[in-house]
Design an enzyme around this catalytic site. Structure first.
Site, mmCIF file in Angstrom:
data_model
loop_
_atom_site.group_PDB
_atom_site.id
_atom_site.type_symbol
_atom_site.label_atom_id
_atom_site.label_comp_id
_atom_site.label_asym_id
_atom_site.label_seq_id
_atom_site.Cartn_x
_atom_site.Cartn_y
_atom_site.Cartn_z
ATOM 1 N N ASP A 193 0.872 -1.175 0.000
ATOM 2 C CA ASP A 193 0.000 0.000 0.000
ATOM 3 C C ASP A 193 0.909 1.225 0.000
ATOM 4 O OD1 ASP A 193 -2.625 1.265 0.282
ATOM 5 O OD2 ASP A 193 -1.935 1.893 2.244
ATOM 6 N N CYS A 201 -3.654 -0.929 -2.183
ATOM 7 C CA CYS A 201 -3.938 0.466 -2.514
ATOM 8 C C CYS A 201 -4.817 0.550 -3.765
ATOM 9 C CB CYS A 201 -2.608 1.166 -2.764
ATOM 10 S SG CYS A 201 -2.748 2.850 -3.350
ATOM 11 N N CYS A 228 -10.880 3.305 -1.126
ATOM 12 C CA CYS A 228 -9.557 3.702 -0.632
ATOM 13 C C CYS A 228 -9.400 3.030 0.719
ATOM 14 C CB CYS A 228 -9.467 5.222 -0.495
ATOM 15 S SG CYS A 228 -7.973 5.808 0.350
ATOM 16 N N HIS A 286 -8.081 3.814 3.372
ATOM 17 C CA HIS A 286 -8.236 4.642 4.567
ATOM 18 C C HIS A 286 -9.698 4.794 4.987
ATOM 19 C CE1 HIS A 286 -4.131 5.997 3.676
ATOM 20 N NE2 HIS A 286 -4.082 6.489 4.882
#
Lengths: 268, 268
Positions: free
Chosen positions: A13, A76, A184, A186
């Site tokens: 990532d 990612c 994503c 996150h």
């Protein structure tokens, strides 16, 4: 052949976000060895050009191959979205297609939202993957450049974050999506704020569960060789930038799994 | 010797922010040639380790030397703050010391605030530069990691940005600073929001005017050789990542100065 079975799985990532994917994989496949690589010296990827992201991705995959991995999971989304531009002979998994498959089984009204970085949105990787499954899908993308910095600032429970999330999601709510892809690594950290903005009627899809399903299938079919289950698998944690924060946040995200000391590697 | 006089001045930043510094230099020294380098493939610097920032800075300075510059202005505060760790034989200007000098002449109550990236705050470069001028200065630092992403998102006039700026500045207001150093090249764009938060009683210091004063002094003293003023100087605009947005934003920031086509360069 015994040797091949004991090769680790590489997960990479641009930074910390992929640790949510790693954790899901470690829990699902406790006998596998893993090598996690966070390219923290060049983070973020999502605001950069596809050429630059593809160059970094190629180097990271080659580096993981030098550590003898049997497969590379590109956690990612921005890197996953440029994989068609990447030259490699490794067995590479991306998070886009598994996520699209899960979303396709969840939607009822065929209106699917995607929130992602600017790079992922520009590549239209989710749009293409979803339209390949069903031409009737209506896919609505929204780039959310501020969400990663908000997570990195640790403001995920902050009213300001709710405001920013609401701002980004309003266009998707107004076109009545019933499924939202968190495009994503996150974003799962912001599930609370996202849920508040979209309400209970929208299903959320995150990459981690989707990629676990795909690897399970490939272990079953024999495409991926499992490690001999003599003992619990090991984890190596690598990053391209030194950072005390990385070690601490890795421990927090992977908890209760044990976290080894971070090894800093130089990748040009 | 004539040849030396016609060498350009290099200006480098992690991205676009340094264009505010470049513009001030081009207006102050219209007969000089400039080469601007934005390291957009590795932006941002401010969230990375000093080791990594120093490595990137060293490479960028060496690259500008290969383009025959007579001096390098490091417009990026994060890069400026790690210059003591950088090996170079170039004539290098940083933005920290000039900014500290200007702040020192402005403050009356000797309470100076500094807003900057996390890297600049950790290096304490402004604290050291100010304490070298006057041991009685009280310096209060605040890292503001969200401000650069807000500027990059183009939300500088947004109520959300006012909220974020207010959040960051409240601790500095409460200790009654009378001078605030904008310790990142992106922050002058947020002057409106910052002014609203601190009120009219606080003086704002930005890097661009400070570095212009220093170069004027060095041109006068002969430390820096001016270009023979036969014609208006030229500008070369370089970046390490391809981006249409960069070209457009450069035109907006440098306006009404003419902006050449962006040249993409590869620096490892």
């Amino acid at each position: 052949v015994g040797l091949i079975f004991s090769q680790p799985i590489g997960v990479f990532d641009s930074g910390l976000g992929g640790l949510t994917v790693l954790k899901a994989l470690m829990i699902a496949f406790p006998y596998e060895d893993f090598i996690y690589l966070g390219d923290t010296a060049r983070i973020p990827y999502g605001s950069k050009s596809s050429t630059t992201i593809a160059r970094y991705t190629e180097k990271n995959i080659r580096f993981l191959q030098s550590r003898n991995v049997k497969a590379v999971v590109v956690a990612c989304n921005s890197a996953s979205s440029v994989l068609p531009q990447v030259q490699t002979d490794a067995l590479v998994y991306n998070v886009i297609e598994p996520g699209a498959l899960v979303a396709a089984t969840m939607t009822e009204n065929k209106r699917i939202g995607v929130i992602a970085t600017r790079a992922t949105v520009l590549q239209k990787a989710y749009v293409q993957a979803l339209e390949k499954i069903d031409r009737e899908f209506q896919v609505y993308q929204q780039a959310c450049p501020l969400l990663v910095p908000l997570v990195e600032e640790g403001w995920e429970e902050d009213p300001l974050t709710n405001l920013v999330v609401y701002r980004y999601l309003t266009p998707l709510i107004s076109v009545q999506i019933d499924t939202l892809i968190l495009g994503c690594t996150h974003y799962p950290v912001l599930t609370g704020a996202i849920r508040k903005a979209v309400g209970n009627g929208v299903r959320l899809v995150d990459s981690a569960t989707a990629i676990v399903d795909l690897l399970k299938k490939d272990f079953s079919s024999g495409k991926l060789a499992p490690r001999t289950p003599e003992s619990t698998g090991t984890l190596h944690l690598l990053a391209t930038d030194v950072s005390d924060a990385f070690q601490a946040q890795a421990a927090r995200i992977l908890s209760p799994l044990p976290v080894p000391a971070l090894e800093v590697v130089d990748i040009h």
